[in-house]
Design a protein around this motif. Sequence first.
Motif, mmCIF file in Angstrom:
data_model
loop_
_atom_site.group_PDB
_atom_site.id
_atom_site.type_symbol
_atom_site.label_atom_id
_atom_site.label_comp_id
_atom_site.label_asym_id
_atom_site.label_seq_id
_atom_site.Cartn_x
_atom_site.Cartn_y
_atom_site.Cartn_z
ATOM 1 N N LEU A 117 0.830 -1.213 0.000
ATOM 2 C CA LEU A 117 0.000 0.000 0.000
ATOM 3 C C LEU A 117 0.861 1.258 0.000
ATOM 4 N N ILE A 118 2.054 1.166 0.572
ATOM 5 C CA ILE A 118 2.959 2.321 0.605
ATOM 6 C C ILE A 118 3.259 2.771 -0.818
ATOM 7 N N ASN A 119 3.534 1.832 -1.718
ATOM 8 C CA ASN A 119 3.819 2.165 -3.115
ATOM 9 C C ASN A 119 2.545 2.531 -3.881
ATOM 10 N N GLN A 120 1.461 1.812 -3.607
ATOM 11 C CA GLN A 120 0.221 2.014 -4.362
ATOM 12 C C GLN A 120 -0.444 3.349 -4.059
ATOM 13 N N ASP A 121 -0.376 3.807 -2.810
ATOM 14 C CA ASP A 121 -1.086 5.015 -2.401
ATOM 15 C C ASP A 121 -0.292 5.743 -1.309
ATOM 16 N N PRO A 122 0.910 6.271 -1.660
ATOM 17 C CA PRO A 122 1.784 6.830 -0.632
ATOM 18 C C PRO A 122 1.189 8.012 0.136
ATOM 19 N N TYR A 123 0.275 8.750 -0.497
ATOM 20 C CA TYR A 123 -0.285 9.939 0.151
ATOM 21 C C TYR A 123 -1.677 9.702 0.746
ATOM 22 N N GLY A 124 -2.152 8.480 0.652
ATOM 23 C CA GLY A 124 -3.478 8.145 1.167
ATOM 24 C C GLY A 124 -3.387 6.979 2.128
ATOM 25 N N GLN A 125 -3.851 5.809 1.674
ATOM 26 C CA GLN A 125 -3.891 4.621 2.529
ATOM 27 C C GLN A 125 -2.515 4.109 2.924
ATOM 28 N N GLY A 126 -1.447 4.559 2.257
ATOM 29 C CA GLY A 126 -0.101 4.061 2.533
ATOM 30 C C GLY A 126 0.682 4.873 3.558
ATOM 31 N N TRP A 127 0.004 5.694 4.362
ATOM 32 C CA TRP A 127 0.725 6.463 5.396
ATOM 33 C C TRP A 127 1.402 5.499 6.371
ATOM 34 N N LEU A 128 2.417 6.003 7.093
ATOM 35 C CA LEU A 128 3.215 5.140 7.973
ATOM 36 C C LEU A 128 2.820 5.231 9.445
ATOM 37 N N VAL A 129 2.869 6.432 10.008
ATOM 38 C CA VAL A 129 2.555 6.619 11.433
ATOM 39 C C VAL A 129 1.871 7.964 11.635
ATOM 40 N N LYS A 130 1.218 8.084 12.786
ATOM 41 C CA LYS A 130 0.693 9.375 13.241
ATOM 42 C C LYS A 130 1.441 9.718 14.521
ATOM 43 N N ILE A 131 1.861 10.962 14.621
ATOM 44 C CA ILE A 131 2.692 11.429 15.735
ATOM 45 C C ILE A 131 2.035 12.635 16.396
ATOM 46 N N LYS A 132 2.057 12.631 17.726
ATOM 47 C CA LYS A 132 1.660 13.822 18.491
ATOM 48 C C LYS A 132 2.925 14.651 18.658
ATOM 49 N N PRO A 133 3.017 15.810 17.990
ATOM 50 C CA PRO A 133 4.263 16.567 18.020
ATOM 51 C C PRO A 133 4.591 17.122 19.399
ATOM 52 N N ALA A 134 5.880 17.102 19.722
ATOM 53 C CA ALA A 134 6.357 17.687 20.973
ATOM 54 C C ALA A 134 6.435 19.211 20.834
#
Length: 146
Positions: A97-114
């Motif tokens: 999915l990372i290759n197929q839809d890198p800006y949609g379903q292929g996201w990696l993580v969600k981070i709460k910014p410091a």
Amino acid sequence: MGAVKGCDLPETLLYSIDNNVWVRREADGNVTLGMTAYACALAGPVESYTPKKAGKEVKKGRSCATLESGKWVGPAKTPISGEVVAVNEAVSASPGLINQDPYGQGWLVKIKPADWDADAVDLKTGADALTAFQAKMDADGFNGCA
């Protein structure tokens, strides 16, 4: 939608040019992070995705996930410090999915910014990002996304 050498680069996202990742600030203040189409083209089909677990602290410039393809094994480096609040279970089940839809379903993580304001200063968006990626691709001798 912007593009450089056939690689889609949505101009609404923020980019860490050196790390080949994008980020998007969400309404809740958290940040979604993923690989760029350029990074996907360089790596080839991603076969394995090992993210940092939710609750783990990540530091700017350090790994938030390890990715493996037939050509490459390495970290996806986060351009912001904070706490991982979500990992993409769909990508865990199907790393392609990372290759197929890198800006949609292929996201990696969600981070709460410091400290979003301090970290966001180093990110580029719009025409600035496209110009920076053009220079990077030229310097790397990259022929373009398929």
